[in-house]
Design a protein around this motif. Structure first.
Motif, PDB file in Angstrom:
ATOM      1  N   LYS A   1       0.854  -1.191  -0.010  1.00 53.29           N
ATOM      2  CA  LYS A   1       0.088  -0.003   0.034  1.00 53.29           C
ATOM      3  C   LYS A   1       0.775   1.101  -0.062  1.00 53.29           C
ATOM      4  CE  LYS A   1      -4.096  -2.205   2.476  1.00 53.29           C
ATOM      5  NZ  LYS A   1      -4.885  -2.124   3.565  1.00 53.29           N
ATOM      6  N   ARG A   2       1.858   1.313   0.643  1.00 54.16           N
ATOM      7  CA  ARG A   2       2.761   2.229   0.592  1.00 54.16           C
ATOM      8  C   ARG A   2       4.214   1.916   0.101  1.00 54.16           C
ATOM      9  NH1 ARG A   2       1.826   6.987   3.697  1.00 54.16           N
ATOM     10  NH2 ARG A   2       3.790   7.838   2.583  1.00 54.16           N
ATOM     11  N   LYS A   3       4.523   2.196  -0.987  1.00 58.68           N
ATOM     12  CA  LYS A   3       5.373   1.301  -1.725  1.00 58.68           C
ATOM     13  C   LYS A   3       6.778   2.072  -1.321  1.00 58.68           C
ATOM     14  CE  LYS A   3       2.663  -0.099  -5.622  1.00 58.68           C
ATOM     15  NZ  LYS A   3       1.518   0.342  -4.859  1.00 58.68           N
ATOM     16  N   GLY A   4       8.174   1.290  -1.601  1.00 61.51           N
ATOM     17  CA  GLY A   4       9.241   2.047  -1.350  1.00 61.51           C
ATOM     18  C   GLY A   4       9.713   1.908  -0.243  1.00 61.51           C
ATOM     19  N   VAL A   5      10.886   2.517   0.417  1.00 62.99           N
ATOM     20  CA  VAL A   5      11.338   2.355   1.655  1.00 62.99           C
ATOM     21  C   VAL A   5      10.617   3.262   2.431  1.00 62.99           C
ATOM     22  CG1 VAL A   5      13.389   2.895   2.868  1.00 62.99           C
ATOM     23  CG2 VAL A   5      13.854   1.623   0.917  1.00 62.99           C
ATOM     24  N   ASN A   6      10.083   2.675   3.307  1.00 58.79           N
ATOM     25  CA  ASN A   6       9.008   3.382   4.452  1.00 58.79           C
ATOM     26  C   ASN A   6       9.897   3.998   5.586  1.00 58.79           C
ATOM     27  OD1 ASN A   6       5.873   1.463   4.620  1.00 58.79           O
ATOM     28  ND2 ASN A   6       6.922   2.423   2.837  1.00 58.79           N
ATOM     29  N   VAL A   7       9.609   5.280   5.695  1.00 58.84           N
ATOM     30  CA  VAL A   7      10.530   6.157   6.630  1.00 58.84           C
ATOM     31  C   VAL A   7       9.460   6.132   7.927  1.00 58.84           C
ATOM     32  CG1 VAL A   7      11.451   8.362   7.131  1.00 58.84           C
ATOM     33  CG2 VAL A   7      11.491   7.453   5.033  1.00 58.84           C
ATOM     34  N   ILE A   8      10.234   5.637   9.210  1.00 63.34           N
ATOM     35  CA  ILE A   8       9.506   5.910  10.600  1.00 63.34           C
ATOM     36  C   ILE A   8      10.016   6.841  11.394  1.00 63.34           C
ATOM     37  CG2 ILE A   8       8.656   4.283  12.253  1.00 63.34           C
ATOM     38  CD1 ILE A   8       7.653   3.568   9.354  1.00 63.34           C
ATOM     39  N   ASP A   9       9.299   7.840  11.974  1.00 68.52           N
ATOM     40  CA  ASP A   9       9.684   8.629  12.789  1.00 68.52           C
ATOM     41  C   ASP A   9       9.278   8.203  14.342  1.00 68.52           C
ATOM     42  OD1 ASP A   9      10.441  10.994  14.311  1.00 68.52           O
ATOM     43  OD2 ASP A   9       8.659  12.070  13.491  1.00 68.52           O
ATOM     44  N   MET A  10      10.515   7.852  14.955  1.00 68.31           N
ATOM     45  CA  MET A  10      10.078   7.586  16.703  1.00 68.31           C
ATOM     46  C   MET A  10      10.537   8.751  17.518  1.00 68.31           C
ATOM     47  SD  MET A  10      11.391   3.528  16.299  1.00 68.31           S
ATOM     48  CE  MET A  10       9.712   2.228  15.830  1.00 68.31           C
ATOM     49  N   SER A  11      10.608  10.091  16.933  1.00 59.83           N
ATOM     50  CA  SER A  11      10.751  10.996  18.000  1.00 59.83           C
ATOM     51  C   SER A  11       9.916  11.046  19.156  1.00 59.83           C
ATOM     52  CB  SER A  11      11.022  12.241  17.295  1.00 59.83           C
ATOM     53  OG  SER A  11       9.810  12.578  16.631  1.00 59.83           O
ATOM     54  N   ASP A  12       8.914  10.570  18.986  1.00 55.66           N
ATOM     55  CA  ASP A  12       7.835  10.388  20.059  1.00 55.66           C
ATOM     56  C   ASP A  12       7.510   8.802  20.023  1.00 55.66           C
ATOM     57  OD1 ASP A  12       6.044  10.118  22.024  1.00 55.66           O
ATOM     58  OD2 ASP A  12       4.820  11.706  21.135  1.00 55.66           O
ATOM     59  N   PRO A  13       8.475   8.030  21.118  1.00 51.55           N
ATOM     60  CA  PRO A  13       8.083   6.646  20.988  1.00 51.55           C
ATOM     61  C   PRO A  13       6.856   6.334  21.285  1.00 51.55           C
ATOM     62  CG  PRO A  13      10.103   7.423  22.380  1.00 51.55           C
ATOM     63  CD  PRO A  13       9.278   8.588  22.137  1.00 51.55           C
ATOM     64  N   ARG A  14       5.877   6.962  21.936  1.00 52.17           N
ATOM     65  CA  ARG A  14       4.625   6.775  22.063  1.00 52.17           C
ATOM     66  C   ARG A  14       3.745   6.619  20.659  1.00 52.17           C
ATOM     67  NH1 ARG A  14       3.638  11.025  26.522  1.00 52.17           N
ATOM     68  NH2 ARG A  14       4.409  12.079  24.690  1.00 52.17           N
ATOM     69  N   LYS A  15       4.222   7.299  19.817  1.00 54.81           N
ATOM     70  CA  LYS A  15       3.432   7.478  18.546  1.00 54.81           C
ATOM     71  C   LYS A  15       4.290   7.466  17.418  1.00 54.81           C
ATOM     72  CE  LYS A  15      -0.130  10.299  20.740  1.00 54.81           C
ATOM     73  NZ  LYS A  15      -0.817  11.600  20.677  1.00 54.81           N
ATOM     74  N   PRO A  16       4.968   6.375  17.191  1.00 53.85           N
ATOM     75  CA  PRO A  16       5.788   6.044  16.043  1.00 53.85           C
ATOM     76  C   PRO A  16       4.984   6.397  14.899  1.00 53.85           C
ATOM     77  CG  PRO A  16       5.388   4.110  16.643  1.00 53.85           C
ATOM     78  CD  PRO A  16       4.820   5.001  18.013  1.00 53.85           C
ATOM     79  N   LYS A  17       5.556   6.958  13.892  1.00 54.16           N
ATOM     80  CA  LYS A  17       4.717   7.289  12.494  1.00 54.16           C
ATOM     81  C   LYS A  17       5.360   7.193  11.306  1.00 54.16           C
ATOM     82  CE  LYS A  17       4.775  12.298  13.514  1.00 54.16           C
ATOM     83  NZ  LYS A  17       4.291  13.403  13.612  1.00 54.16           N
ATOM     84  N   LEU A  18       4.445   6.973  10.381  1.00 55.58           N
ATOM     85  CA  LEU A  18       5.323   6.912   8.723  1.00 55.58           C
ATOM     86  C   LEU A  18       5.103   8.387   8.159  1.00 55.58           C
ATOM     87  CD1 LEU A  18       6.004   5.249   6.135  1.00 55.58           C
ATOM     88  CD2 LEU A  18       3.675   5.114   5.781  1.00 55.58           C
ATOM     89  N   THR A  19       6.383   8.733   7.875  1.00 57.50           N
ATOM     90  CA  THR A  19       6.242  10.139   7.663  1.00 57.50           C
ATOM     91  C   THR A  19       6.710  10.384   5.949  1.00 57.50           C
ATOM     92  OG1 THR A  19       8.600  10.215   8.147  1.00 57.50           O
ATOM     93  CG2 THR A  19       7.325  10.970   9.659  1.00 57.50           C
TER      94      THR A  19
END
Length: 487
Positions: A107-125
């Motif tokens: 669904k989200r092609k390519g290398v997915n970038v995950i932001d963990m600056s807020d470990p409680r809410k990691p998100k795909l950016t």
């Protein structure tokens, strides 16, 4: 693909010259392989079987879907669509590698970038979609921490090349910027170089790539990452696997995927110095018979003395430390194996692994906390999870922590980017599995997902570990119970 045991005799041909061949040495004498179990403190959920084992009874009962941990706790996780064998990280961001089918099915092609600056809410950016990141990054997705550059090669099903993508992750790790795109697009110029494994030189000026076919190896000049240039392209005559580079850039360490397992050291000073018509010169070749498919080697120093660690991907070869004071004759000083890797447990191992794919209780990638006088070694150990060892005394390593993430039974359909869940292994890999000590046949059906494959090199950041596993995706772990050693 080249058949198992294929090894070029005599002189291997290279672009711009010939490859000088040195003698072959066997990694002896015999040394200890035993590593004491970790002493698990409060809050741990220890393994129920052997060190490194996910017992069959736990797989059948569902206990393995809860995971196992010892002196490491989960801080954050972003599973998404899974991880394609090897990922990377920089700052507070993780980059999940890709396999070729996900270019069509994710669904989200390519290398997915995950932001963990807020470990409680990691998100795909972000999702990086260039020819290399969409073409299956396999084991080429690498960050140079000093320059903040992320690079990848389009590998295809197992080995390929032609496209490299270079991203700036230093400016904003959440939104990597493609540096070598053509006129502001996500397209990149093709080139003739191999792709299966890759590594940056310590100075960040050279990005080395290797391929399985014919022992292909290439060096790309990354002095200006906007215009990568192939400055060396040749054949080693082996079935190449991982590659790593000495601190001064004058040596490359190439792992062999054929039998016997081993590491070949090459003089790469021509490439490092950017000489016209550079050559690689073989310095030494060291082999061993208690492992299959060497993954890679990593040079380091301890108390001023040069060493390298070498890791095997299959055959329960584990990790071994070599003194390379004389790199023409590397000398093994210690081996490191889990209990489940020991020969007396072959039968137990085979029963556990029967329906969970080619990679069993095997080491894959390891990382040291520093290149000089390291304190800890952290490894992705496939179905044994993440393993951490105190290596302040190389002759007497001990395990201090582990984290084996929960098996993802019943979640296959969502994990379209997990190599464990989706990639079939046949041909060359079938031959390898049939050669494993436990003699188990290759499993070609759907894996049972009762344990994950943790294959990526962990990044050690103080008392935290940035890791990724095929089914569980991006993970942030933290040491507990004062397990992290201080020299």
């Amino acid at each position: 693909m080249a058949r198992l045991g294929a090894r070029a005799a005599g002189l291997a041909l290279v672009l711009g010259g010939s490859l000088a061949v040195a003698g072959q040495a066997v990694a002896g004498p015999e040394v200890s392989t035993v590593v004491p179990r970790a002493d698990c403190g409060p809050g741990s959920r220890p393994e129920t079987g052997l060190q490194g084992q996910v017992p069959l009874k736990d797989r059948v009962s569902g206990r393995s879907t809860q995971g196992y941990w010892c002196n490491l706790e989960l801080v954050s996780r972003y599973q998404g669509q899974g991880q394609g064998t090897v990922g990377a990280s920089y700052g507070t961001c993780q980059y999940l590698g890709t396999i070729l089918p996900s270019a069509l099915t994710a669904k989200r092609k390519g290398v997915n970038v995950i932001d963990m600056s807020d470990p409680r809410k990691p998100k795909l950016t972000d999702s990086l979609m260039s020819p290399a990141t969409l073409g299956g990054t396999w084991e080429t997705l690498r960050v140079h921490q000093g320059r903040g550059l992320l690079a990848a090669v389009s590998v295809g099903a197992a080995t390929g090349g032609f496209f490299v993508s270079v991203y700036d992750v230093k400016t904003d790790c959440r939104r990597p910027r493609l540096l070598n795109g053509i006129r502001g697009t996500s397209l990149t110029m093709p080139g003739a170089f191999p792709g299966h494994e890759a590594s940056w030189s310590p100075d960040g000026r050279t990005y080395w790539t290797t391929g399985l076919l014919g022992g292909a190896i290439a060096a790309l000049d990354m002095t200006d990452p906007r215009t990568p240039k192939v400055i060396y392209n040749g054949l080693t005559g082996m079935v190449n696997h991982g590659v790593n580079v000495s601190r001064d850039g004058n040596r490359v360490y190439v792992a062999s995927s054929s039998i016997p397992a081993g590491i070949v050291i090459f003089d790469s000073s021509d490439v490092q110095r950017r000489k016209p018509h550079p050559q690689l010169r073989r310095v030494s070749e060291t082999t061993w018979d208690d492992g299959i498919v060497s993954q890679y080697a990593l040079p380091f120093t301890d108390r001023g003395r040069p060493y390298m660690l070498a890791v095997d991907e299959l055959g329960s070869g584990g990790v071994r430390f070599f003194d390379i004071s004389d790199d023409r004759r590397p000398k093994v000083v210690r081996k490191l194996k889990l209990e489940v890797n020991r020969p007396e447990h072959l039968g137990t191992r085979a029963a556990d692994l029967e329906k969970n794919g080619i990679f069993g209780y095997d080491s894959h990638y390891c990382t040291l906390d520093r290149a000089d006088d390291p304190t800890i070694l952290a490894c992705g150990w496939s179905q044994s999870g993440i393993r951490v060892f105190d290596v302040r005394d190389l002759t007497s390593p001990r395990e201090i922590a582990y984290f084996n993430p929960p098996g993802q039974v019943g979640k296959r359909s969502a994990l379209v980017n997990s190599a464990h869940a989706f990639v079939p292994f046949g041909g060359y890999f079938s031959d390898i599995v049939r050669s494993l000590p436990e003699g188990r046949p290759i499993y070609t059906g759907e894996t049972d997902m009762t344990a994950d494959w943790c294959m990526s090199p962990p990044r050690i950041d103080g008392d935290t570990l940035w890791v990724s596993c095929d089914d569980n995706g991006a993970l942030l772990l933290k040491f507990t119970n004062d397990a992290y050693p201080r020299r």
